[in-house]
Write a protein that holds these residues in place. Structure first.
Motif, PDB file in Angstrom:
ATOM      1  N   CYS A 111       0.747  -1.346   0.109  1.00 15.49           N
ATOM      2  CA  CYS A 111       0.277   0.024  -0.062  1.00 15.49           C
ATOM      3  C   CYS A 111       0.860   1.310   0.035  1.00 15.49           C
ATOM      4  CB  CYS A 111      -1.031  -0.081   1.167  1.00 15.49           C
ATOM      5  SG  CYS A 111      -2.255   1.320   1.163  1.00 15.49           S
ATOM      6  N   PRO A 119      -2.276   2.112   5.493  1.00 12.86           N
ATOM      7  CA  PRO A 119      -3.613   1.212   5.454  1.00 12.86           C
ATOM      8  C   PRO A 119      -4.479   1.850   6.567  1.00 12.86           C
ATOM      9  CG  PRO A 119      -1.741  -0.166   5.727  1.00 12.86           C
ATOM     10  CD  PRO A 119      -1.229   1.134   5.808  1.00 12.86           C
ATOM     11  N   VAL A 125      -6.127  -0.127   1.212  1.00 14.43           N
ATOM     12  CA  VAL A 125      -6.233  -1.315   2.243  1.00 14.43           C
ATOM     13  C   VAL A 125      -6.814  -1.271   3.539  1.00 14.43           C
ATOM     14  CG1 VAL A 125      -4.559  -2.944   3.385  1.00 14.43           C
ATOM     15  CG2 VAL A 125      -4.027  -1.967   0.945  1.00 14.43           C
TER      16      VAL A 125
END
Length: 470
Positions: free
Chosen positions: A116, A124, A267
């Motif tokens: 990510c 995230p 995410v």
């Protein structure tokens, strides 16, 4: 007297062949390629051809849908495949969302965190039981979620908390409570939360009871057990603050997510949520429905909404039409943004009939959303054989099977309708090699290839790998 000659056993010399000779024998009968447009996966071992896959480019007669199921024993390459596939699809402009449930102990976060950050530069979205700094909260009664879906979500939460389904009386009381909770919150100028539902269940209105041909006491009895479940999961109502609960800090307040809906990857880090409990399955269901209502909006690849494009009549007799060009951006025709949703440890959803039923519409109409869902599991034995789960599995038009034990392989072949010979073939697959079934075409050995950069981002077995001390 005739003497019988002793029997002699003839020995056949083993057949040796070069790699090129083997390929020349296999090429005439090898499966067709999936085209040259899409994400490079690696190579097809039996033919040596590059293996390129993209459900959006393959969509049509050969591949009726974009949903995929990835399975295999631990450490065979499932996570590495999905991570590199996500990175390569992002380079093609696809939007991605990941529900990450696998914690890396050395970092204290999910294993998709590095991917990510590398792709978006952001962290995230973390969910932590009990809440606290840095923890996100998502509200099942968020105004962005339609009223019908709110009722489905709250009912799923209650049924999972009870461990069984609700009868008609309890279901009716719950529908009324969700509506009254929203009315009460609107009057206070705030969004409704789960504690409002528990309050409404414990304080039924006389007019609602009369409309259902029930007394107020009967309507209270219909929903009382459900109110106790909400109390237990969310830590109590205004009248009975009971303290902690499985969903406290994650689902019991207003939505606090700061989601960039235009980011290449989102995410949701669920690594801190206890695996195997009701909280994990409930949280995954709520996030999936939230994404359906908010993230899966209509948008052209030029960055504008469908309404910004011209309406082009394709058949004057029937009135059929489609979205055309957008003169403001120079776009020649509307093309829906393609999205990919990845479920790590998907047995939480596929193994729970209530969640499989909740997501059935989500999967069935994925083509209309321009969506591809990828479910990652270890074994099908982790998933029950309910009708709801069977329907969800049928919607996976791409199957990716890594090596697994013989008994598991036989169960997979029988349950998913793979050719009989694959039950002996699957246990022999090497690490990083998988059997792919795309539509009705089987590719016996697809070797996944990674770059050196991808190896650093995608390696998820650091805890088991032994490296020399510096």
């Amino acid at each position: 007297m005739t003497l019988l000659a002793p029997a002699k056993t003839s020995a056949r010399r083993p057949l040796y062949t070069t790699t090129r000779a083997s390929q020349s024998l296999y090429l005439p009968i090898s499966p067709p390629t999936l085209g040259t447009a899409g994400a490079v996966i690696g190579r097809e071992l039996f033919s040596g051809k590059a293996f390129i896959y993209c459900p959006f480019n393959c969509f049509g007669d050969g591949l009726p849908g974009g949903n995929a199921l990835v399975m295999g024993d631990t450490g065979r390459g499932k996570s590495a495949l999905t991570k590199t596939y996500a990175l390569r699809q992002a380079r093609m402009g696809r939007r991605l969302a990941v529900l990450d449930t696998k914690e890396q102990k050395e970092s204290g976060e999910g294993e998709w965190a590095a991917v990510c950050r590398a792709l978006t530069g952001g962290d995230p979205i973390k969910f932590v039981p009990g809440g606290g700094p840095g923890s996100a909260c998502i509200n099942p009664l968020d105004p962005a979620i339609s009223g019908r879906r709110q009722v489905e979500l709250v009912r799923t939460i209650v049924e999972l908390g009870l461990g069984r389904g609700l009868d008609e009386f309890a279901g009716s009381a719950l529908r009324i409570a969700v509506r009254r909770a929203n009315e009460r919150a609107d009057a206070a100028g705030r969004p409704a939360v789960l504690s409002d539902v528990a309050y409404a269940l414990r304080h039924p209105m006389a007019e609602d009871a009369a409309a259902k041909k029930r007394t107020a006491e009967e309507l209270l009895g219909d929903g009382l057990e459900a109110s106790y479940v909400v109390d237990r999961m969310c830590g109590g109502t205004e009248d009975d603050v009971a303290g902690g609960g499985d969903l406290v800090g994650m689902l019991d307040g207003p939505t606090s997510l700061s989601i960039d809906l235009d980011a290449l990857m989102i995410v949701f880090d669920l690594a801190r949520v206890p695996s195997g409990g009701a909280a994990m399955t409930i949280l995954m269901a709520v996030i999936a429905v939230f994404l359906e209502e908010v993230w899966l909006r209509g948008e052209c690849e030029c960055g504008t909404a469908p309404e910004a494009h011209d309406r082009v009549v394709t058949d004057a007799a029937s009135g059929a039409w489609k979205r055309g060009a957008n003169p403001a951006t120079g776009c020649r025709g509307y093309t829906q943004v393609k999205r990919i949703l990845i479920f790590e440890e998907a047995w939480h959803i596929l193994g729970t009939p209530e969640l499989a039923r909740l997501l059935e519409k989500f999967l069935k109409f994925a083509r209309g959303y321009g969506l591809s869902c990828i479910f990652i599991v270890h074994h099908l034995s982790d998933i029950d054989d309910s009708a709801e789960t069977a329907a969800a599995l049928k919607m996976a038009d791409t199957l990716i099977v890594y090596s697994m034990k013989s008994d598991e392989a036989r169960a997979v072949v029988a349950r998913l309708g793979l050719p009989a010979w694959t039950s002996d073939h699957i246990p022999r697959l090497r690490r990083g090699v998988a059997l792919w079934k795309v539509g009705e075409t089987v590719y016996p050995g697809v070797q996944h290839l990674l770059t050196s950069t991808e190896e650093q981002l995608c390696f998820s077995s650091n805890a088991m790998a032994e490296t020399a001390a510096a």
